[in-house]
Design an enzyme around this catalytic site. Structure first.
Site, PDB file in Angstrom:
ATOM      1  N   CYS A  36      49.560  65.186  22.869  1.00 25.83           N
ATOM      2  CA  CYS A  36      50.934  65.356  22.905  1.00 25.83           C
ATOM      3  C   CYS A  36      51.584  64.008  23.683  1.00 25.83           C
ATOM      4  O   CYS A  36      52.630  63.823  23.279  1.00 25.83           O
ATOM      5  CB  CYS A  36      50.882  66.649  24.066  1.00 25.83           C
ATOM      6  SG  CYS A  36      50.210  68.262  23.264  1.00 25.83           S
ATOM      7  N   ASP A 459      31.411  40.004  49.882  1.00 19.10           N
ATOM      8  CA  ASP A 459      31.926  39.157  51.042  1.00 19.10           C
ATOM      9  C   ASP A 459      30.994  39.375  52.173  1.00 19.10           C
ATOM     10  O   ASP A 459      30.767  40.671  52.393  1.00 19.10           O
ATOM     11  CB  ASP A 459      33.304  39.257  51.261  1.00 19.10           C
ATOM     12  CG  ASP A 459      33.953  38.390  52.356  1.00 19.10           C
ATOM     13  OD1 ASP A 459      33.523  37.127  52.154  1.00 19.10           O
ATOM     14  OD2 ASP A 459      34.531  39.070  53.066  1.00 19.10           O
ATOM     15  N   ASP A 660      37.510  42.424  51.586  1.00 16.13           N
ATOM     16  CA  ASP A 660      38.542  42.951  52.410  1.00 16.13           C
ATOM     17  C   ASP A 660      39.928  43.043  51.714  1.00 16.13           C
ATOM     18  O   ASP A 660      40.619  43.732  52.291  1.00 16.13           O
ATOM     19  CB  ASP A 660      38.521  42.128  53.740  1.00 16.13           C
ATOM     20  CG  ASP A 660      39.294  40.792  53.321  1.00 16.13           C
ATOM     21  OD1 ASP A 660      39.807  40.568  52.298  1.00 16.13           O
ATOM     22  OD2 ASP A 660      39.145  39.882  54.414  1.00 16.13           O
ATOM     23  N   ASP A 664      40.292  37.882  50.242  1.00 16.55           N
ATOM     24  CA  ASP A 664      39.352  37.816  48.934  1.00 16.55           C
ATOM     25  C   ASP A 664      40.457  38.072  47.795  1.00 16.55           C
ATOM     26  O   ASP A 664      39.563  38.127  46.477  1.00 16.55           O
ATOM     27  CB  ASP A 664      38.292  38.738  49.129  1.00 16.55           C
ATOM     28  CG  ASP A 664      37.368  38.242  50.183  1.00 16.55           C
ATOM     29  OD1 ASP A 664      37.008  37.197  50.452  1.00 16.55           O
ATOM     30  OD2 ASP A 664      36.970  38.976  50.884  1.00 16.55           O
TER      31      ASP A 664
END
Length: 769
Positions: A36, A459, A660, A664
């Site tokens: 749909c 990390d 984090d 990063d």
């Protein structure tokens, strides 16, 4: 970036968006599956000036960005209605988004009203049909059945279906209602010929097909409501009112009227109205809605709190920091909606096929009709064989009724809805389950990619470790105590803002060691600090600082210093006068669950790599503690993305990065799946494909398990939907399936897909693999 999610979304793009483009949101109650949604989106894209169309079947919402100089919200609404779908609400840019929950409730109420009317009349028809067939003919039977079936097929029951089918056909699209109309109208109209010629009545079948279709729509809507409960629960979490301080008095206002900077008074047991910072009071706050963790967290002045979390015991004064669409809860809801409206790459092929499904079924139905009409005698052995075990097969049926039954059975048993529901229902349940556990998945693309990950890059700081220094160890010279050495160091460092100084102070507080006031504090950058206490000079610093000031350092302390540094810890000497009394070591400590999380990643068959800017020795020490396979040390933030790229050259498009979400960000973007790990509102939700709200590394394992379980359900759903249609349509075409049985099977196929998706809620995500 290497992720393919952006490319996957290109199929939903239209013309380039002009600078002055506007947005509109439409609530389309009948848009209940990907099939749909595809019809709705294609109808909108045919308009001029359409830049982007996004559909979300969980919220029954179509979001459109368009050029106001070339089209309008009214034109978009008309296009959707011409495609066969009613539009419950339309909102332009700057207005409040329409509420899909209210629309769904109205749609469900209307669906059950239609069902009741159809069911009562169909039941009366059955009560007449049974004695007429098995006992004695009922006088004026055909007339009574025709009158009773008319409202079911044409009015309260079938009118909406036929209207949708007509709109769909005139718009050059074909939805599910086209099949139902073709399966119910001809039987009724042909049955009326019984007033002129003696023949089998098909009117009962028309009423039954429409009634079961309405029952299926109602059950499907209810079941989809269960599958999409996550957003409803999230919306219900928010506080409705807030108590704010105005002119020194407490005033209760709606949350919508809160402004940044308002100070809110939150009593025990109350929900915190919006994200903010505690300015007064101490309490524990239940943050389970954000983190999935049941243990309340202590909050005191200076701490951040999230809206919709619950204050447990003390009275808190909270200054509002984010309101409205900027709050953490609003971001979570937006992220879950994005995930539910996205598509998994495996669904793209299914979408292409379902787009041609209804026309193909109509062709098969017509072919069945003409083949049975022309070759009934040659096909009769099939009926004779089937009559031996199928009570509804009549081996002596005439060619015309046989042709009609086969054609109608093909129409009503075909189910594009099951195919269209296969992916979105699994995504609804999976993304909702993740949100409840503090795992926010941005897209279906991420789910499919995450399940195939071979390498996880982590990390170090803030991901494996706590991200803040803490006291790691104390060594004392002969004749001195560790507590005394720590007391002297903490007293000197009381005036310093350095992170190492804070770690020493907190370490002393945790051990119950009082910090003495000092005088003459002086900092020597790169060396150490000094101050005076009780007439003596105290120094805290490196060996060079001690040597420059004539401080004697015994061999035992030099050895202790070297031992701490070998572990990757930062160590300093403490001296009173000209004699060193101890060594204090500070380190970024491991998170409690890091070792278990890395072990769980290995149990899933994944290789782990730690990336950090630390030196090789310090990095290797941390990696060895938690069991990391490989270490990339000395990598600066700007070099992390290049490191991810090199790993992708080695491992292919199967690299996940956990960081984090702020420092990063380039590496998270470069990775095939970026996982932002953080705490509450501080995490950069926009930086990654997956966000782990609580900051626990173990949640990354849960996210991978969730992706595998969700994708498995998608594959199961697609398989059974394809298998059902591939098996059922040929059976119907050869005359072995009565249309009334077919419409029941069609309903069951959609419900089975939804039910299988709901089984995801039983998935075991936490604990050992």
């Amino acid at each position: 970036m290497s992720r393919t999610g952006d490319n996957a979304r290109q199929g939903e793009q239209g013309e380039p968006a002009p600078r002055n483009s506007e947005a509109a949101a439409l609530i389309v109650p009948g848009m209940g599956s990907d099939h749909c949604a595809g019809i709705v989106a294609d109808s909108i894209r045919r308009l001029p000036g359409i830049a982007e169309v996004k559909t979300n079947i969980a919220a029954h919402r179509a979001s459109v960005r368009f050029d106001p100089a070339r089209t309008s919200p009214a034109a978009i609404r008309t296009a959707v209605e011409k495609a066969g779908y009613d539009v419950d609400a339309v909102e332009g840019e700057g207005a409040a988004a329409p509420d899909g929950a209210d629309s769904e409730a109205r749609y469900l109420a209307l669906a059950i009203k239609r069902l009741w009317i159809a069911a009562i009349l169909a039941t009366l028809i059955m009560l007449l049909m049974i004695p007429h067939m098995f006992w004695r003919p009922v006088p004026s039977y055909l007339a009574m059945v025709a009158v009773l079936a008319f409202p079911v097929v044409f009015l309260y029951g079938g009118w909406a279906t036929h209207k949708s089918a007509w709109r769909s056909l005139t718009n050059r699209t074909a939805n599910m209602d086209v099949l139902i109309s073709l399966g119910s109208l001809p039987p009724y109209l042909i049955g009326l010929a019984g007033f002129i010629w003696p023949m089998t009545s098909f009117i009962e079948m028309a009423a039954t097909i429409m009634t079961f279709h309405l029952l299926g729509r109602y059950l499907e809507t209810r079941a989809k409501g269960r599958a999409s409960q996550a957003i409803k629960r999230l919306l219900a979490l928010g506080a409705k009112t807030a108590t704010v301080i105005r002119d020194g008095r407490e005033v209760e206002i709606p949350v919508a009227e809160l402004a940044v900077g308002d100070v809110m008074r939150v009593r025990p047991g109350a929900k915190i109205p919006t994200d903010g910072e505690v300015v007064d009071g101490v309490s524990h706050v239940d943050e389970s809605l954000a983190t999935g963790e049941p243990v309340p967290v202590q909050k005191q002045p200076g701490d951040s709190v999230l809206g919709a979390t619950i204050n447990k015991e003390g009275v808190l004064s909270v200054r509002a920091a984010r309101v409205g669409a900027d709050t953490f809860l609003a971001q979570v809801i937006r992220l879950v909606e994005e995930a539910q409206s996205s598509k998994v790459p495996i669904q793209e092929f299914a979408d292409r096929v379902t787009g041609r499904f209804v026309p193909a079924v109509i062709v098969i139905s017509l072919a069945s009709f003409f083949v049975w009409l022309g070759f009934a005698e040659q096909l009769r052995p099939i009926l004779q064989w089937g009559s031996g075990f199928l009570m509804w097969v009549n081996p002596d049926i005439a060619p015309l009724p046989a042709a009609l039954l086969a054609a109608i059975a093909v129409l009503v048993i075909a189910c594009p809805c099951a195919l269209g529901l296969a992916t979105p229902t699994a995504l609804m349940v999976g993304s909702g389950l993740g949100a409840e556990r503090g795992i926010l998945i941005r897209s279906g693309e991420a789910i499919q990619t995450l399940k195939d990950i071979k390498l996880v890059v982590l990390d170090k700081t803030g991901t494996i470790t706590m991200g803040r220094p803490a006291l790691a160890g104390v060594a004392a010279a002969e004749g001195a105590s560790e507590d005394e050495a720590l007391r002297l160091a903490a007293s000197v460092e009381a005036g310093s803002e350095h992170p190492l100084a804070e770690a020493m102070r907190k370490g002393a507080e945790e051990r119950g060691i009082p910090i003495a006031p000092v005088t003459g504090f002086k900092a020597h950058p790169g060396k150490g600090v000094e101050a005076r206490l009780d007439g003596e000079t105290l120094r805290v610093g490196n060996p060079r600082f001690m040597a420059e000031n004539g401080v004697t350092v015994p061999n035992s302390l030099s050895d202790a210093l070297a031992a701490f540094e070998d572990k990757g810890q930062s160590a300093v000497l403490v001296a009173r006068g000209d004699a060193a009394t101890g060594v204090i070591a500070v380190a970024d400590t491991l998170k409690p669950d890091s070792k278990a999380a890395v072990a769980a990643l290995h149990a899933l068959g994944l290789r782990t790599v730690m990336i950090t800017g630390d030196n090789e020795r310090a990095a290797r020490h941390v990696a060895d503690q938690v069991g990391i396979d490989e270490v990339l040390a000395g990598v600066l933030p700007e070099g992390k993305a290049d490191a991810i790229r090199r790993l992708q050259e080695q491992y292919g498009p199967h690299v996940a990065m956990i960081g984090d979400g702020i420092n990063d960000a380039p590496a998270l973007k470069q990775a095939n799946v970026g996982i932002a790990i953080g705490a509450g509102a501080d995490v950069a939700i926009e930086a990654a494909d997956v966000t782990l709200v609580s900051g626990e590394l173990g949640k990354a394992v849960e996210a991978i398990r969730l992706s595998k379980a969700t994708f498995r359900k998608i594959v199961e759903n697609l398989f059974w939907a394809w298998f059902y249609n591939a098996a059922a349509i040929p059976v119907a075409a050869i005359g072995l399936l009565h249309p009334m049985i077919g419409v029941i099977a069609m309903t069951a196929s959609s419900l089975s897909v939804i039910g299988n998706s709901l089984l995801l809620k039983r998935a075991k995500l936490a604990g050992p693999a």
